[in-house]
Design a protein around this motif. Sequence first.
Motif, PDB file in Angstrom:
ATOM      1  N   LEU A 160       0.823  -1.211   0.000  1.00 16.76           N
ATOM      2  CA  LEU A 160       0.000   0.000   0.000  1.00 16.76           C
ATOM      3  C   LEU A 160       0.860   1.265   0.000  1.00 16.76           C
ATOM      4  CD1 LEU A 160      -2.948  -0.838   2.420  1.00 16.76           C
ATOM      5  CD2 LEU A 160      -3.129  -0.044   0.059  1.00 16.76           C
ATOM      6  N   THR A 163       0.697   4.076  -3.081  1.00 15.34           N
ATOM      7  CA  THR A 163       0.234   5.444  -2.833  1.00 15.34           C
ATOM      8  C   THR A 163       1.384   6.442  -2.928  1.00 15.34           C
ATOM      9  OG1 THR A 163       0.513   5.185  -0.456  1.00 15.34           O
ATOM     10  CG2 THR A 163      -1.646   4.671  -1.335  1.00 15.34           C
ATOM     11  N   ALA A 164       2.562   6.051  -2.427  1.00 15.11           N
ATOM     12  CA  ALA A 164       3.689   6.983  -2.435  1.00 15.11           C
ATOM     13  C   ALA A 164       4.208   7.214  -3.852  1.00 15.11           C
ATOM     14  CB  ALA A 164       4.806   6.472  -1.535  1.00 15.11           C
ATOM     15  N   MET A 215       2.468   7.152  -6.644  1.00 16.04           N
ATOM     16  CA  MET A 215       1.524   8.039  -7.330  1.00 16.04           C
ATOM     17  C   MET A 215       1.671   9.480  -6.833  1.00 16.04           C
ATOM     18  SD  MET A 215      -1.757   5.484  -7.232  1.00 16.04           S
ATOM     19  CE  MET A 215      -2.963   6.703  -7.703  1.00 16.04           C
ATOM     20  N   ALA A 216       1.688   9.655  -5.515  1.00 12.75           N
ATOM     21  CA  ALA A 216       1.742  11.010  -4.957  1.00 12.75           C
ATOM     22  C   ALA A 216       3.096  11.655  -5.231  1.00 12.75           C
ATOM     23  CB  ALA A 216       1.469  10.956  -3.452  1.00 12.75           C
ATOM     24  N   TYR A 234       5.096  11.170  -7.678  1.00 13.49           N
ATOM     25  CA  TYR A 234       5.170  11.540  -9.096  1.00 13.49           C
ATOM     26  C   TYR A 234       4.480  12.879  -9.349  1.00 13.49           C
ATOM     27  CZ  TYR A 234       3.125  11.592 -13.816  1.00 13.49           C
ATOM     28  OH  TYR A 234       2.656  11.970 -15.045  1.00 13.49           O
ATOM     29  N   VAL A 235       3.242  13.048  -8.893  1.00 13.81           N
ATOM     30  CA  VAL A 235       2.563  14.308  -9.218  1.00 13.81           C
ATOM     31  C   VAL A 235       3.153  15.483  -8.438  1.00 13.81           C
ATOM     32  CG1 VAL A 235       0.407  13.318 -10.043  1.00 13.81           C
ATOM     33  CG2 VAL A 235       0.639  13.875  -7.629  1.00 13.81           C
ATOM     34  N   LEU A 236       3.655  15.220  -7.217  1.00 12.33           N
ATOM     35  CA  LEU A 236       4.274  16.319  -6.464  1.00 12.33           C
ATOM     36  C   LEU A 236       5.540  16.801  -7.161  1.00 12.33           C
ATOM     37  CD1 LEU A 236       3.873  15.248  -2.734  1.00 12.33           C
ATOM     38  CD2 LEU A 236       2.916  17.266  -3.810  1.00 12.33           C
ATOM     39  N   LYS A 256       6.226  16.339 -10.571  1.00 10.27           N
ATOM     40  CA  LYS A 256       6.132  16.612 -12.009  1.00 10.27           C
ATOM     41  C   LYS A 256       4.899  17.387 -12.444  1.00 10.27           C
ATOM     42  CE  LYS A 256       9.939  15.163 -13.292  1.00 10.27           C
ATOM     43  NZ  LYS A 256      10.855  16.147 -13.869  1.00 10.27           N
ATOM     44  N   LYS A 257       3.996  17.689 -11.564  1.00  7.89           N
ATOM     45  CA  LYS A 257       2.804  18.437 -11.984  1.00  7.89           C
ATOM     46  C   LYS A 257       2.611  19.645 -11.086  1.00  7.89           C
ATOM     47  CE  LYS A 257       0.201  14.600 -13.980  1.00  7.89           C
ATOM     48  NZ  LYS A 257       0.267  15.030 -15.386  1.00  7.89           N
ATOM     49  N   ILE A 277       6.282   9.209   0.439  1.00  8.21           N
ATOM     50  CA  ILE A 277       5.935  10.212  -0.568  1.00  8.21           C
ATOM     51  C   ILE A 277       7.134  11.107  -0.830  1.00  8.21           C
ATOM     52  CG2 ILE A 277       4.388  12.138  -1.071  1.00  8.21           C
ATOM     53  CD1 ILE A 277       2.400  10.797   0.890  1.00  8.21           C
ATOM     54  N   GLU A 281      -3.223   9.323 -18.625  1.00  8.76           N
ATOM     55  CA  GLU A 281      -2.476   9.517 -17.391  1.00  8.76           C
ATOM     56  C   GLU A 281      -2.032   8.193 -16.770  1.00  8.76           C
ATOM     57  OE1 GLU A 281      -1.328  12.157 -15.988  1.00  8.76           O
ATOM     58  OE2 GLU A 281      -2.184  13.563 -17.416  1.00  8.76           O
ATOM     59  N   ILE A 282      -2.958   7.239 -16.732  1.00  7.81           N
ATOM     60  CA  ILE A 282      -2.642   5.979 -16.058  1.00  7.81           C
ATOM     61  C   ILE A 282      -1.586   5.215 -16.843  1.00  7.81           C
ATOM     62  CG2 ILE A 282      -3.595   3.736 -15.365  1.00  7.81           C
ATOM     63  CD1 ILE A 282      -6.175   5.261 -14.655  1.00  7.81           C
ATOM     64  N   PHE A 307       1.771   6.760 -16.333  1.00  7.68           N
ATOM     65  CA  PHE A 307       2.301   6.412 -15.017  1.00  7.68           C
ATOM     66  C   PHE A 307       2.850   4.988 -15.004  1.00  7.68           C
ATOM     67  CE2 PHE A 307       1.527   4.689 -10.707  1.00  7.68           C
ATOM     68  CZ  PHE A 307       2.418   5.499 -10.020  1.00  7.68           C
TER      69      PHE A 307
END
Lengths: 318, 279
Positions: free
Chosen positions: B88, B92-93, B95-96, B98-100, B102-103, B157, B182-183, B186
């Motif tokens: 888990l 979750t880490a 995904m988070a 990555y967006v923190l 790169k986005k 994260i 997006e998916i 990723f």
Amino acid sequence: MASKTKAAAAKGGEVLTYNQGTFRNSALVRQQTLAAYLFMLPALFFFVLFVVVPMVMCLVTSFFDYRMGKPLTFVGLAQYVKMFQDPTFLKALQNTFILVIVAVPAVTAFSLWVSSVVYQFSAFKRSFFRCIFYLPVVTGTVAVAVVWKWMFNKYTGLINYVLGATGIIHENISWLGDARFALGCIILILFTTSIGQPIVLYIAALGNVDPSLIDAAEVDGANNFQVFWQIKWPQIMPTTLYILVITTINTFQCYALIQLLTSGGPNHATDTIMYYIYYQAFKLNDYGYGDAMGVVLAIIIAVLSAIQFKVTGSGATD
Amino acid sequence: METSVKSKKLTPGKVAVDIVLFLLAVFFIFPLYWIITGSFKDRVAVNANPPVWFPTAPTLDNYQRLFDNPALLWLGNTVLMAVAAMALTCLTAAMAGYVLAKKRFPGRALIFSIMICAMALPKQVILIPLLKEMSFLGLHDTLWAVILPTVGWPFGIFLMKQFSETIPGEMIEAARIDGAGEIRTFVSIILPMVTPGLGALAIFTFINSWNDYFLQLIMLNSRNSLTISLGIAKIQAEMSNDYGLIMAGAALAAIPIIAVFLAFQKYFTQGIAMGAVKG
């Protein structure tokens, strides 16, 4: 919107995914933002629910009289006042500071020494020593604690035997049951379980020191001592800072060793704040008081971390 | 990684350092040796004075008595807990992080600052409210009560953000122009590039979760839901002088996690170094 984000990107020097292509319309931005939130959502869910909410609850309940089976009543700062009049809390605070003042410099200096020797070894030897010193961390607190408890045992323990056989002591000592020695024993065990991570960090940091700087200094006739203090020490300063902070935080939270080895005894000689918090909360069911002490502990740690950043940070730029 | 060429000459100073290092290594490895040898000693050998340095007549009696307790169940609980926390956390880490990295999105800086602040606070302090929360959710005394707080801790994260920042933006852009959603971006672009970080996080979370005695102690209490650490502590509390049995328990708790560590230690040491040095 697009130009604004582009300016922000140029400022941050980072590449953004949504203003590089040919599409710069707001629909794309919206879609990207939505995607970003969806990717954040699972992590945020766990973080908010199991970290942020309990932190807020801890702060809020510290202003209440909150005990098992009693109605919640607001008491303002009464828990905080009570704390500083509680001799056992003050003793626990003192013990915790002793642990920190002894263990943190010892761990940092020792791990720096070991790393500065080990990082020059061949990859295999380096890896070997890194594993050895990390072993007590991986072994786990409980396994480490039970074997040390046996070794410190008054009658069947190895330490009394070795010290007796070599003539250092003449009668068996109850190491963990004697207020004069118990805290020292805890510090020794804490030390063995604390140096693994700093050593890994220091070995990595020393390996990253620019070799051309060292060569240049050696060509200029610098000795090992000068090379260390003038070249390596400033470059590994961020690592030193990080190690100081994490070791301080971890030492302040020392609980498991105390619980397993001495249960805070004899006569509160080895109480730490963390142990006393859980003694109040789970043995005496006084949650509000425990939470108030937790808040104080968090504040102490935050202040100490800030001081370490300031002192060590400014030292690096001198 | 070797720096300048060092002279290979042996000086007395170097020999002394090597000897000290060797003695330290012995000191650090000795408790483990004492656990393993102790677990094979009979009652006489365990209590012998002078101590028995090596069990010449090894016995499996301690392990037999250990398995009369539900030690294998405890071990199973521990594996289940550590694997679930690991899986888990990694998902979750990644995904988070990555967006923190790169986005850009509103609230990004705020979320990241809160996470950094939370990491600087002592996580054990929140165990009292956390226990109340788990009771409220009906999860107290279940493995979820130890898995979920581990997943919530933001270190993963932070680590995955560090690793994600090394991904070139052009690659993500190229994937998008090729029409990848997006998916798919990723899964097929991001994940392969952050595999070393993910490996580090996986092993780090597994070991931490396995050894987080304090959290387990607060959350689990019925005999059949214990972890191996709690089980050993329970045996020690009940039979404090039966050191053979206690050492067998300690060996059962320690050997699997040490094996995991040795198998994946490359990832582990890389990850610890990356998380701090680049942070």
